[in-house]
Design an enzyme around this catalytic site. Structure first.
Site, PDB file in Angstrom:
ATOM      1  N   ASP A  81       0.889  -1.138   0.068  1.00  0.00           N
ATOM      2  CA  ASP A  81       0.094  -0.229  -0.034  1.00  0.00           C
ATOM      3  C   ASP A  81       0.551   1.367  -0.143  1.00  0.00           C
ATOM      4  O   ASP A  81       1.737   1.074   0.657  1.00  0.00           O
ATOM      5  CB  ASP A  81      -0.915  -0.331   1.312  1.00  0.00           C
ATOM      6  N   GLU A 146      -0.097  -1.288   5.631  1.00  0.00           N
ATOM      7  CA  GLU A 146       0.558  -0.633   6.620  1.00  0.00           C
ATOM      8  C   GLU A 146       0.904   1.011   6.718  1.00  0.00           C
ATOM      9  O   GLU A 146       1.424   0.858   7.817  1.00  0.00           O
ATOM     10  CB  GLU A 146       2.354  -1.761   5.770  1.00  0.00           C
TER      11      GLU A 146
HETATM   12 ZN   LIG Z   1       6.948   1.845   4.256  1.00  0.00          ZN
END
Ligand SMILES: [Zn+2]
Length: 401
Positions: A81, A146
């Site tokens: 992401d 994340e």
């Molecule tokens: Zn990163």
């Protein structure tokens, strides 16, 4: 006889264009946190193309590619992401038109950290082609969410998918250094109660904003007292937001809350950090103030909600770690130079892998972290092929090649 490490480097150079092209295709497929479905498909296609033994997608939407089926388990991780582009006027090109120019791949996510994903996949190809691995089952994970909640994807992989490696290579950008730790962090709130009354007669009430202000000033003093660590640096705390509730603009407010950003250094935990803030509230005169650790409850693209505390523990791998020594030796033999061993400024998925589960992590990835989350993000092509070589060389070294 050509050494295996030289062969690895030759192979990684021969796949430099393929690695860069794969990065371009990932960058051209936007994947903000919780919206990664399309880029997962791009990665799946490439993993199947280069010959992974198994490719699957977990309940949270992360992709898990496997090569080998040795008795021991290790993993390589890249979160796939990215953050949003921010102010588009600061970009000199379209951040989602990935392209190669002047020896770099340009676009959002090239550094943070689709470059690491691209390098991992081509390392796996070389590990298979040069037959570098017998000892390990190796997972290559392209993980989700994340940027919003680091480590959540790995809590899921470890606790729900039961993937428990002995060691994980984190491929976030290190500017081609080897990293062995970073500070942890947590998000907290402190809430105090007041008593509302008409603003024309404040003496009848108990003003929650005055109370929380005194707590905020104690937090400032707490910051000065926090621990320092020679390797990781100092723990910090700061007030980031203020909230209140009040029946009207002409009333004494009946509740107020501050939000805190806490960075944790070596030896600081959730329990110790909460206790310090409770003590700061007591020093301000409000022992009943409520200290809370915030929760993350956003939905994955699969629809799954997997709540967790916004507590991201500190981790460090010791200088004498055998994993670290093997990583340094593999780097030196493959790339012909000694790596700098250091730490990240930012936080990574290692907070869950190493910080919560005591699984050692080694950090090495393409790109310079100063371009992470910045406009005109770009990753040198040379970093990609060198990372490919290091990952394959590390596996060769762990197999005593
Ligand atoms: Zn990163």
């Amino acid at each position: 006889m050509t050494s295996i490490y030289k062969k690895i480097l030759e192979k990684s150079n021969s796949y430099e264009k393929d690695t860069a092209d794969f990065l371009v295709s990932m960058v051209s497929t936007p994947s903000f946190s919780g919206k990664e479905k399309d880029v997962i498909e791009v990665i799946k296609k490439e993993m199947l193309k280069v010959g992974f033994d198994e490719v699957r997608i977990d309940g949270l939407g992360s992709i898990i590619g496997r090569i080998g089926n040795g008795p021991r388990v290790i993993a390589f991780d890249a979160h796939i992401d990215t953050v949003y582009p921010g102010d588009m006027s600061l970009w000199s090109f379209d951040p989602f038109q990935g392209h190669i120019k002047d020896g770099k791949v340009w676009g959002r996510g090239t550094v943070d950290q689709k470059g690491g994903m691209a390098a991992m996949v081509y390392a796996a190809k070389i590990i298979k082609e040069l037959d570098l691995n017998d000892e390990f089952t190796i997972y290559f994970t392209g993980t989700v969410m994340e940027e919003d909640c680091d480590g959540l994807c790995w809590q899921y992989l470890i606790n729900e998918e039961k993937i428990k490696p002995e060691m994980v290579v984190i491929t976030e950008p290190t500017n081609m250094n080897i990293y062995r730790g970073h500070r942890g962090r947590m998000e907290m709130t402190v809430e105090v109660q007041g008593l509302s009354c008409h603003g024309s007669a404040p003496e009848r009430g108990d003003n929650a904003i005055y109370k929380i202000s005194r707590v905020a000033l104690e937090i400032e003093k707490l910051n000065a007292r926090l621990k320092d660590d020679a390797f990781l640096g100092k723990g910090t705390v700061t007030v980031t937001q203020v909230f209140f509730s009040s029946p009207s603009q002409c009333a004494v407010p009946d509740a107020a809350t501050i939000q805190l950003d806490r960075r944790l250094t070596f030896g600081e935990t959730k329990e110790s950090a909460v206790a310090e803030v409770q003590e700061a509230a007591r020093l301000a005169g409000y022992p009943d103030a409520k200290v809370k650790v915030l929760q993350y409850t956003e939905k994955a693209y699969t629809g799954k909600v997997y709540p967790t505390d916004k507590y991201f523990p500190t981790w460090v791998v010791g200088e004498d770690s055998v994993w670290l020594k093997n990583a340094v030796a593999a780097y030196t033999e493959t790339l012909g130079k000694k790596p700098v061993v250091d730490k990240w400024t930012f936080s990574t998925n290692a907070i869950a892998i190493a910080g919560m589960n005591d699984i050692p992590c080694i950090g090495m990835g393409p790109g310079n972290e100063v371009y992470a989350h910045a406009p005109n993000e770009a990753c040198p092509v040379e970093h990609l092929s060198q990372s490919v070589a290091f990952y394959a060389g590390f596996v060769a070294k762990l197999n005593k090649k």
